[in-house]
Design a protein around this motif. Structure first.
Motif, mmCIF file in Angstrom:
data_model
loop_
_atom_site.group_PDB
_atom_site.id
_atom_site.type_symbol
_atom_site.label_atom_id
_atom_site.label_comp_id
_atom_site.label_asym_id
_atom_site.label_seq_id
_atom_site.Cartn_x
_atom_site.Cartn_y
_atom_site.Cartn_z
ATOM 1 N N SER A 19 7.186 6.965 -16.336
ATOM 2 C CA SER A 19 6.509 7.685 -15.263
ATOM 3 C C SER A 19 4.851 7.131 -16.052
ATOM 4 O O SER A 19 4.645 6.218 -15.271
ATOM 5 N N VAL A 20 4.630 6.631 -17.694
ATOM 6 C CA VAL A 20 3.865 5.596 -17.992
ATOM 7 C C VAL A 20 3.562 4.478 -17.426
ATOM 8 O O VAL A 20 2.721 3.799 -16.728
ATOM 9 N N SER A 21 4.223 3.304 -17.670
ATOM 10 C CA SER A 21 5.030 2.261 -16.944
ATOM 11 C C SER A 21 4.682 2.077 -15.466
ATOM 12 O O SER A 21 4.266 0.742 -14.885
ATOM 13 N N CYS A 22 5.293 3.214 -14.665
ATOM 14 C CA CYS A 22 4.953 3.278 -13.573
ATOM 15 C C CYS A 22 3.626 3.326 -13.175
ATOM 16 O O CYS A 22 3.273 2.801 -12.196
ATOM 17 N N LEU A 23 2.823 4.476 -13.686
ATOM 18 C CA LEU A 23 1.170 4.123 -13.152
ATOM 19 C C LEU A 23 0.526 3.210 -13.198
ATOM 20 O O LEU A 23 -0.411 2.815 -12.737
ATOM 21 N N GLU A 24 0.917 2.164 -14.863
ATOM 22 C CA GLU A 24 0.015 1.078 -15.431
ATOM 23 C C GLU A 24 0.715 0.042 -15.499
ATOM 24 O O GLU A 24 0.122 -0.427 -14.150
ATOM 25 N N GLU A 25 1.705 -0.327 -15.202
ATOM 26 C CA GLU A 25 2.653 -1.316 -14.874
ATOM 27 C C GLU A 25 2.036 -1.686 -12.705
ATOM 28 O O GLU A 25 2.353 -2.472 -13.161
ATOM 29 N N GLU A 26 3.387 -0.897 -12.927
ATOM 30 C CA GLU A 26 3.612 -1.194 -11.049
ATOM 31 C C GLU A 26 2.593 -1.186 -10.571
ATOM 32 O O GLU A 26 2.391 -1.625 -9.480
ATOM 33 N N ALA A 27 1.528 0.371 -10.523
ATOM 34 C CA ALA A 27 0.661 0.381 -9.486
ATOM 35 C C ALA A 27 -0.421 -0.881 -9.638
ATOM 36 O O ALA A 27 -0.763 -1.429 -8.729
ATOM 37 N N ALA A 28 -0.646 -1.787 -10.795
ATOM 38 C CA ALA A 28 -1.389 -2.334 -11.240
ATOM 39 C C ALA A 28 -1.201 -3.794 -10.795
ATOM 40 O O ALA A 28 -1.617 -4.227 -10.098
ATOM 41 N N LEU A 29 0.394 -3.884 -10.401
ATOM 42 C CA LEU A 29 0.688 -5.289 -9.690
ATOM 43 C C LEU A 29 -0.002 -4.764 -7.914
ATOM 44 O O LEU A 29 0.157 -5.747 -7.199
ATOM 45 N N HIS A 30 0.224 -4.071 -7.521
ATOM 46 C CA HIS A 30 0.304 -3.727 -6.328
ATOM 47 C C HIS A 30 -1.460 -3.448 -5.600
ATOM 48 O O HIS A 30 -1.802 -4.166 -4.745
ATOM 49 N N LEU A 38 1.255 4.193 -3.019
ATOM 50 C CA LEU A 38 1.283 5.655 -2.585
ATOM 51 C C LEU A 38 2.688 6.530 -2.972
ATOM 52 O O LEU A 38 2.624 7.130 -3.909
ATOM 53 N N TYR A 39 3.445 5.528 -2.635
ATOM 54 C CA TYR A 39 4.930 6.166 -3.336
ATOM 55 C C TYR A 39 5.274 6.288 -5.020
ATOM 56 O O TYR A 39 5.027 6.839 -5.390
ATOM 57 N N LEU A 40 4.688 4.998 -5.530
ATOM 58 C CA LEU A 40 4.939 4.945 -7.493
ATOM 59 C C LEU A 40 4.060 6.120 -8.092
ATOM 60 O O LEU A 40 3.974 7.064 -8.781
ATOM 61 N N ARG A 41 2.880 6.976 -7.098
ATOM 62 C CA ARG A 41 1.653 7.288 -7.505
ATOM 63 C C ARG A 41 2.834 9.120 -8.056
ATOM 64 O O ARG A 41 2.912 9.677 -8.528
ATOM 65 N N GLU A 42 3.567 8.684 -6.751
ATOM 66 C CA GLU A 42 4.367 10.290 -6.712
ATOM 67 C C GLU A 42 5.605 10.726 -7.552
ATOM 68 O O GLU A 42 6.153 10.816 -8.196
ATOM 69 N N TYR A 43 5.810 8.848 -7.090
ATOM 70 C CA TYR A 43 7.363 8.600 -8.021
ATOM 71 C C TYR A 43 7.203 8.952 -10.186
ATOM 72 O O TYR A 43 7.896 9.197 -10.312
ATOM 73 N N ALA A 44 5.640 8.864 -10.005
ATOM 74 C CA ALA A 44 5.159 8.536 -11.435
ATOM 75 C C ALA A 44 5.757 10.993 -12.003
ATOM 76 O O ALA A 44 5.503 10.855 -13.074
ATOM 77 N N ARG A 45 5.068 11.111 -10.960
ATOM 78 C CA ARG A 45 4.938 12.748 -11.357
ATOM 79 C C ARG A 45 6.336 13.519 -11.744
ATOM 80 O O ARG A 45 6.708 14.154 -12.477
ATOM 81 N N VAL A 46 7.547 12.747 -10.790
ATOM 82 C CA VAL A 46 8.973 12.609 -10.688
ATOM 83 C C VAL A 46 9.486 11.739 -12.041
ATOM 84 O O VAL A 46 10.647 13.045 -12.522
ATOM 85 N N LEU A 47 8.944 11.348 -12.204
ATOM 86 C CA LEU A 47 9.561 11.106 -13.932
ATOM 87 C C LEU A 47 8.959 11.562 -15.266
ATOM 88 O O LEU A 47 9.950 11.785 -15.628
ATOM 89 N N ALA A 48 7.700 11.891 -14.842
ATOM 90 C CA ALA A 48 7.360 13.001 -15.678
ATOM 91 C C ALA A 48 7.944 14.451 -15.685
ATOM 92 O O ALA A 48 8.472 15.255 -16.889
ATOM 93 N N GLY A 80 0.750 -0.878 0.131
ATOM 94 C CA GLY A 80 0.498 -0.056 0.093
ATOM 95 C C GLY A 80 0.903 1.128 0.470
ATOM 96 O O GLY A 80 0.297 2.379 -0.961
ATOM 97 N N GLN A 81 2.128 1.224 0.532
ATOM 98 C CA GLN A 81 2.577 2.505 0.937
ATOM 99 C C GLN A 81 3.684 2.767 -0.826
ATOM 100 O O GLN A 81 3.208 4.107 -1.103
ATOM 101 N N ASP A 82 3.536 1.284 -1.309
ATOM 102 C CA ASP A 82 4.501 1.094 -2.396
ATOM 103 C C ASP A 82 3.737 2.412 -3.151
ATOM 104 O O ASP A 82 4.397 3.248 -4.507
#
Length: 177
Positions: free
Chosen positions: A43-54, A14-24, A10-12
Motif C-alpha cells: 500500500s505504501v509503495s503504491c502511494l509513494e513510488e508508483e503514484a510518483a511515477l505517474h 486515480l486508480y492507484l490511490r484507491e488500490y492503495a486503500r484496498v491493499l491497506a 492520469g486514470q492509473d
C-alpha cells in the motif's frame, strides 16, 4: 488536452490511490503478521513510488475518474467491504500479475529516452517481480485453505479484476486525443 498516454496515466494515478486503500484493507484482514506487513508495504509503495511515477508525467489536479476506472475501483472496494480476506486478495492479484508481465516482457527492450522508461523500469524491476510472486503465493495459500464456495468466489473476483484490467487498458484507445 490529454493525449491517450497522459489520459491513461492520469486514470492509473486515480486508480492507484484507491488500490492503495484496498491493499491497506488486505493488511487489516490478513491472518498473519507477515501478510499484514506485505500488504501494508504494498500500500505504501503504491502511494509513494508508483503514484510518483505517474505524477511526473501528468498533472493530477482536476482529474476525474473515467467509467473504466470507477468500475474497477468499485469492484475492488466491494471485495474489500465484503470482509473475505481470500476473495479480496484474489481481486487484488491481477494488478500484480499483469504489470509484472508487462515489466518482464519489456525489460531491456527500450532506450533510456523512451517516454515510458521510468514506468517500464519500475514494473520490470526484480523487486516488483518478487513482490508479485509473494502476492501470488499468499493468494494461492488462501485458496488452498478456503472452502469450495470461497474458492469459487475467489475465482470470480480474480476473473472480474482481470477483465477490468483489460478494459482499463482498452479505455484510452476509445478516447479522443
Amino acid at each position: 488536452m490529454y493525449t491517450r498516454r497522459t489520459w491513461y496515466l492520469g486514470q492509473d494515478l486515480l486508480y492507484l490511490r484507491e488500490y492503495a486503500r484496498v491493499l491497506a484493507r488486505a493488511a487489516a484482514l490478513a491472518p498473519t503478521v507477515d501478510e499484514q506487513r506485505f500488504w501494508a508495504a504494498a500500500s505504501v509503495s503504491c502511494l509513494e513510488e508508483e503514484a510518483a511515477l505517474h505524477q511526473s508525467h501528468v498533472d493530477p489536479s482536476g482529474l476525474e475518474p473515467a467509467a473504466s476506472t470507477l468500475d474497477y475501483t468499485e469492484h475492488l472496494h466491494a471485495a474489500s467491504a465484503a470482509g473475505s480476506y481470500a476473495v479480496l486478495v484474489a481481486a487484488i492479484l491481477p494488478c500484480f500479475v499483469l504489470y509484472t508481465d508487462i515489466g518482464v516482457r519489456w525489460r531491456g527492450t527500450f532506450e533510456a529516452d523512451h517516454p515510458y522508461a521510468d514506468w517500464l523500469t519500475a514494473y520490470g524491476d526484480e523487486r516488483f517481480e518478487a513482490s508479485s510472486a509473494t502476492a501470488a503465493r499468499i493468494t494461492d495459500a488462501a485458496a488452498r485453505a478456503a472452502t469450495p464456495d470461497v474458492q469459487a468466489a475467489m475465482a470470480a473476483a480474480y476473473d472480474r479484476s482481470m477483465a477490468l484490467e483489460l478494459a482499463f487498458f482498452d479505455a484510452p484507445l476509445r478516447q479522443r486525443s
